[in-house]
Enzyme design. Structure first.
Site, PDB file in Angstrom:
ATOM      1  N   HIS A  15      21.989 -20.259 -16.262  1.00 11.87           N
ATOM      2  CA  HIS A  15      23.318 -20.028 -15.675  1.00 11.87           C
ATOM      3  C   HIS A  15      23.606 -21.135 -14.675  1.00 11.87           C
ATOM      4  O   HIS A  15      22.739 -21.496 -13.883  1.00 11.87           O
ATOM      5  CB  HIS A  15      23.333 -18.667 -14.979  1.00 11.87           C
ATOM      6  CG  HIS A  15      24.713 -18.190 -14.644  1.00 11.87           C
ATOM      7  ND1 HIS A  15      25.484 -18.794 -13.687  1.00 11.87           N
ATOM      8  CD2 HIS A  15      25.452 -17.172 -15.145  1.00 11.87           C
ATOM      9  CE1 HIS A  15      26.657 -18.161 -13.620  1.00 11.87           C
ATOM     10  NE2 HIS A  15      26.660 -17.175 -14.490  1.00 11.87           N
ATOM     11  N   ARG A  34      33.999 -19.123 -10.866  1.00 14.54           N
ATOM     12  CA  ARG A  34      34.710 -20.210 -11.549  1.00 14.54           C
ATOM     13  C   ARG A  34      35.880 -19.679 -12.348  1.00 14.54           C
ATOM     14  O   ARG A  34      36.928 -20.305 -12.408  1.00 14.54           O
ATOM     15  CB  ARG A  34      33.740 -20.998 -12.440  1.00 14.54           C
ATOM     16  CG  ARG A  34      32.863 -21.956 -11.651  1.00 14.54           C
ATOM     17  CD  ARG A  34      31.750 -22.523 -12.513  1.00 14.54           C
ATOM     18  NE  ARG A  34      30.806 -21.477 -12.880  1.00 14.54           N
ATOM     19  CZ  ARG A  34      30.342 -21.267 -14.108  1.00 14.54           C
ATOM     20  NH1 ARG A  34      30.727 -22.037 -15.099  1.00 14.54           N
ATOM     21  NH2 ARG A  34      29.487 -20.294 -14.338  1.00 14.54           N
TER      22      ARG A  34
END
Ligand code: FES
Lengths: 245, 656
Positions: free
Chosen positions: B257, B273
């Protein structure tokens, strides 16, 4: 903290294994060199790996999310995984298991059993006879965005049990439901999907083991790691009970 | 000999396990769930971001449907996934989320009118329609064409798990806590339950069952730093492997990740994000658009992770005592939004970093996060090598994710697989009689008893904690994001040595009841074998696909590698698994292999790709005027249990 000023921390930990016949509770001392960003989670693992492989404690997420790691740290119930050692300027840290719960060994207690009982007692699920017949191909039932948010605010409880450990009533009376149970019930009481009547809620908590047993010392609110509004909810339930009967 | 009988035994009390248990119970079968911990503490709770389901209610989700979700999932998997499974999954996900709604999940809802969001670094106003008001909302996530990730503020996994466990409690499903399955019981190629150790008393019990389901999550903890919970050690996966019959699929497919905090590796959600957060380097420069001009920070996870490492290798990382890292900047988001919709992130920053993400950048680095590999099953969730053994969720290689999983598809998989596999488990219970030779049960029980007493009696030998650390370091250093022949061969050799050492573990604390060192001693040899499956599979796979990135073979190679790795551990004395491959049949694919749309595509194509494309073209020409649902039935007919069939309704679109 820079490399030069590394502290040596002293941990005093309650050791007791009820599985071993004849064992008695005692405090044991361990010394650990502090590292930057060190949490009680890191320390306990280091002690287990380097000094004493028998040391028992519970961590799962190690991120303050799952509620596994409640313990009494220097007198206060806290989540150990997100307690940084540098919050203790003297460098002496005492660890005890949470009271109220059955001791498994050392710092490990059986919160799971109590929480399952709590869920069964307040019937911690949506009561709606039609829920199983919902046509899953159709658009879901609408909900006002603020209502969804309010429910979520009360559902953020992680069942860590700190509220029970901090509760004077609970420590005197084992059958007292406690803040975790009130919060759960309040969560369902404001959920329009739950079709229980005021009377049905009253039957669960409308007595001295329920919301009227609370002495309003509010240890629950002080120590809740998720900052849940226990005081408001207990007052809300009381008002609802008193009016709704 | 203590024996407990049940119809459906479920190992693992997270979302997938509970959902399978609920399905079997609702169909009238006796069910027991085993869990290392109280079920509500399972790693499922840590999923902050959301669940993908193509409801298309929010304005940025309009136009979404099963087909778009399918395309994103297949592309995301780098064509490694099983398209039958992916199709059944995308068709069922809207039903799964709607069922969870009825069971109490307080999903965040659409608010009609204007709202401010951050897209590509800029504040933008979007307007939600009246029609959508009060329906389930969705946010943007990496690798998706639409805003499809449904969520509950910052606590999606938590609320899903609580609703699921509460449902299980309502149905009176027993969860036996603090129990660890240490071996499977099997006879003539059929699984009959498990040998289970009580973590408090140390006692062994045989749980005998018609159907056994493993839902124990991933194996992230074979790496030194992982976002996973400390219990995600892959033990369920390992006991399946140790039967020698059940193969593990694609173990080398490991996801990193992009944004775990440094140094402890706790995850900050992709929602950061998705909601507009940016990645910055040591100069405060936003570098992702240079590498991926189209998707930028919201490219697929494997892509973003690799770009971050590439950028740090150019000397653009922020130096720290824990090595280089980059910055995650969410300061451009609204304070209110951070405190509410990203509260988990806010708390993590506060407690573990001592910073305020409203004002400060968050130090992040790509970190092991998800195990695409696992117990290889068919579309019904049943092991392809051991009958009566099922698996669902991260522990399985059902093969929804291929070589890279999309954010939001993991909790979605747990509940959808739980629903579907749960029905097949119930079918299996209906048609199976529980017959077992008691000698078989005794044999497996005795085998585990001996292993444990050997451990307790050995005077000197290896320290299990140290072996684990060594294994974790090998995986970090040599089987990480970028891989190459030399490092991987070294890793395989070193793991062989560890595998031998693991046969000689000795304890300092030699008691049989609750004993963390004994737990470690039981698990570590299993973990080393899993690590070897990952390392060895990665060494043999001489191509790059999704999360498996070989520096010496940087291209995807469909011609030679459009196939799934199967690892068998048949010989207990072996130090490496036996490897076999299962080809993916392009001629059955709804979506034949193509470019994922990142960087230059230099894939070596498979000859069938063109054939299948022509065939699809012809099929469509021969069936003029069919709608999208008929098209997918034509190109990719899949079986779904009857109760979960039917088209999904969407606002403004009906059932089309
Ligand atoms: S280990 Fe999960 S809250 Fe501490």
């Amino acid at each position: 903290m820079s490399n030069e000023e590394k502290r040596t921390l002293t941990f005093e930990i309650l050791r007791y294994n009820p599985q071993i016949k004849g064992d008695t509770p005692k405090m044991k001392k361990y010394e650990v060199v502090e590292a930057p960003g060190m949490t009680v989670f890191i320390v306990l693992n280091e002690i287990r790996e380097e000094h004493d492989p028998s040391l028992q404690f519970d961590f799962v997420c190690r991120a303050g999310i799952c509620g596994s790691c409640g313990m009494i740290i220097n007198g206060e119930p806290k989540l150990a995984c997100r307690t940084l050692t540098d919050t203790y300027p003297k460098g002496i840290i005492t660890l005890l298991p949470l009271p109220v719960f059955e001791l498994i060994g050392d710092l490990s207690v059986n919160t799971g059993k109590v929480m399952r009982q709590m869920s069964e007692r307040v019937e911690s699920w949506i009561h709606d006879k039609d829920a199983e017949n919902v046509d899953l191909t159709r658009i879901e039932e609408r909900m006002e965005p603020e209502v969804a948010e309010e429910i979520y605010e009360l559902e953020r409880c992680v069942e860590c049990g700190l509220c029970l450990a901090a509760c004077a009533t609970k420590r005197m009376r084992d059958d007292f439901l406690g803040a975790v149970g009130f919060m759960r019930l309040a969560r369902y009481a404001i959920d329009p999907r739950d079709k229980r009547s005021g009377k049905e809620f009253y039957d669960i908590i409308g007595d001295d083991d329920g919301v009227f047993g609370c002495m309003t010392l509010l240890g629950c609110e002080d120590y809740c790691p998720k900052d849940l509004p226990h005081q408001t909810q207990i007052a809300y339930l009381r008002r609802k009970m008193a009016l709704g009967k | 000999m203590k024996v407990i009988y049940t119809d459906s035994l479920v190992i693992g009390g997270g979302l997938a396990g509970l959902r399978v248990a609920i399905a079997a119970k609702q169909r009238g079968h006796d069910t027991i769930v085993l869990s290392l911990i109280p079920a509500k503490r399972s790693h499922s709770a840590a999923a902050q971001g959301g669940m993908q389901a193509s409801l298309g209610a929010s304005i940025k989700g309009v136009g979404d449907d099963e087909d778009v979700h399918f395309g994103d999932t297949v592309r995301g998997s780098d064509w490694g996934c099983d398209q039958d499974v992916a199709r059944a999954f995308v068709n069922t996900a809207p039903k799964a989320i709607r069922q969870l709604t009825a069971w109490g999940v307080p999903w965040s809802r659409v608010q009609r009118g204007d709202r401010q969001v951050v897209i590509n670094g800029k504040k933008v106003t979007i307007t939600e329609s009246d029609d959508a008001h009060g329906l389930i909302n969705s946010r943007d996530f990496g690798g998706t064409k639409k805003w499809r990730t449904c969520y509950t503020s910052d606590g999606t996994g938590h609320t899903m798990l609580y609703a699921m466990d509460n449902k299980a409690i309502e149905l009176n499903i027993p969860v036996h806590e603090r129990k660890e399955a240490v071996a499977l019981i099997h006879e003539e190629g059929v699984c009959k339950g498990a040998i289970v150790r009580d973590l408090i008393t140390g006692k062994l019990t045989a749980y005998v069952a018609k159907a056994t389901t493993i839902a124990t999550g991933g194996y992230g903890r074979i790496y030194a730093i992982s976002t996973n919970s400390v219990i995600s050690e892959g033990i369920g996966t390992a006991i399946a492997m140790e039967t020698g019959l059940a193969p593990l699929g694609n173990m080398e497919a490991v996801q990193f990740h992009p944004t775990a905090i440094v140094p402890v590796g706790i995850l900050t959600t992709e929602g950061c994000r998705g909601d507009g957060g940016l990645l910055l380097d040591k100069d405060g420069y936003r570098f992702m658009p240079d590498y991926e001009p189209e998707k930028k920070e919201l490219a697929s996870r494997d892509v973003v992770s690799r770009r971050m490492i590439e950028h740090m290798r150019k000397g653009k990382g922020v130096p720290s005592r824990y090595g280089d890292h980059l910055w995650l900047d969410i300061t451009l988001l609204d304070e209110k939004h951070i405190r509410k919709n990203l509260r988990e992130v806010d708390e993590i920053c506060h407690y573990f970093l001592g910073i305020d993400p409203v004002k400060d950048y968050i130090p992040v680095r790509p970190t092991q996060h998800y195990s695409m590999g696992g117990i290889k099953t068919n579309y019904k969730g049943e092991s392809i090598g051991l009958k009566g053994l099922f698996s669902a969720g991260e522990s399985a290689c059902w093969d929804l994710h291929g070589f890279n999983r999309l954010g939001g598809n993991s909790v979605a998989e747990t509940v959808v697989a739980g629903m579907l596999v749960g029905e097949y488990v119930a079918d299996y219970c209906e048609t199976t009689e529980l017959k077992i030779n008691t000698k078989t049960v005794e044999f497996f029980l005795e085998q585990e008893r001996v292993k444990i007493s050997d451990l307790l009696n050995r005077e000197t030998g290896e320290n299990p904690f140290k072996l684990k650390k060594e294994m974790q370091q090998i995986m970090m250093d040599k089987v990480g994001i970028f891989r190459n022949h030399d490092d991987l061969s070294k890793a395989v050799e070193e793991l062989k040595v560890l595998n031998q050492k693991a046969k000689n573990i000795a304890l300092r604390n030699r008691i049989s009841s609750s004993n963390p060192e004994l737990v470690e001693a039981i698990r570590v040899p299993k973990m080393i074998k899993l690590a070897q499956c990952v390392a060895y599979g990665a060494l043999l796979r001489t191509e790059s696909r999704g999360g498996h990135a070989r520096e010496d073979f940087p291209q995807r190679d469909d011609k030679n590698w459009l196939k799934r790795t199967l690892a068998y551990w048949k010989d207990d004395n072996a130090d490496i698994p036996e490897i076999d491959y299962e080809p993916l049949d392009i001629m059955k694919m709804e979506l034949p292999p193509a470019s994922r749309g990142y960087g230059d595509d230099k894939t070596t194509p498979h000859p069938d790709t063109e054939k299948r494309e022509k065939e699809i073209e012809k099929l469509l020409k021969d069936h003029p005027g069919i709608d999208r649902i008929q098209t997918s039935e034509l190109l990719n007919p899949v079986e779904v249990p009857e109760r979960y069939q039917g088209k999904n309704e969407r606002v403004g679109r009906g059932f089309k």
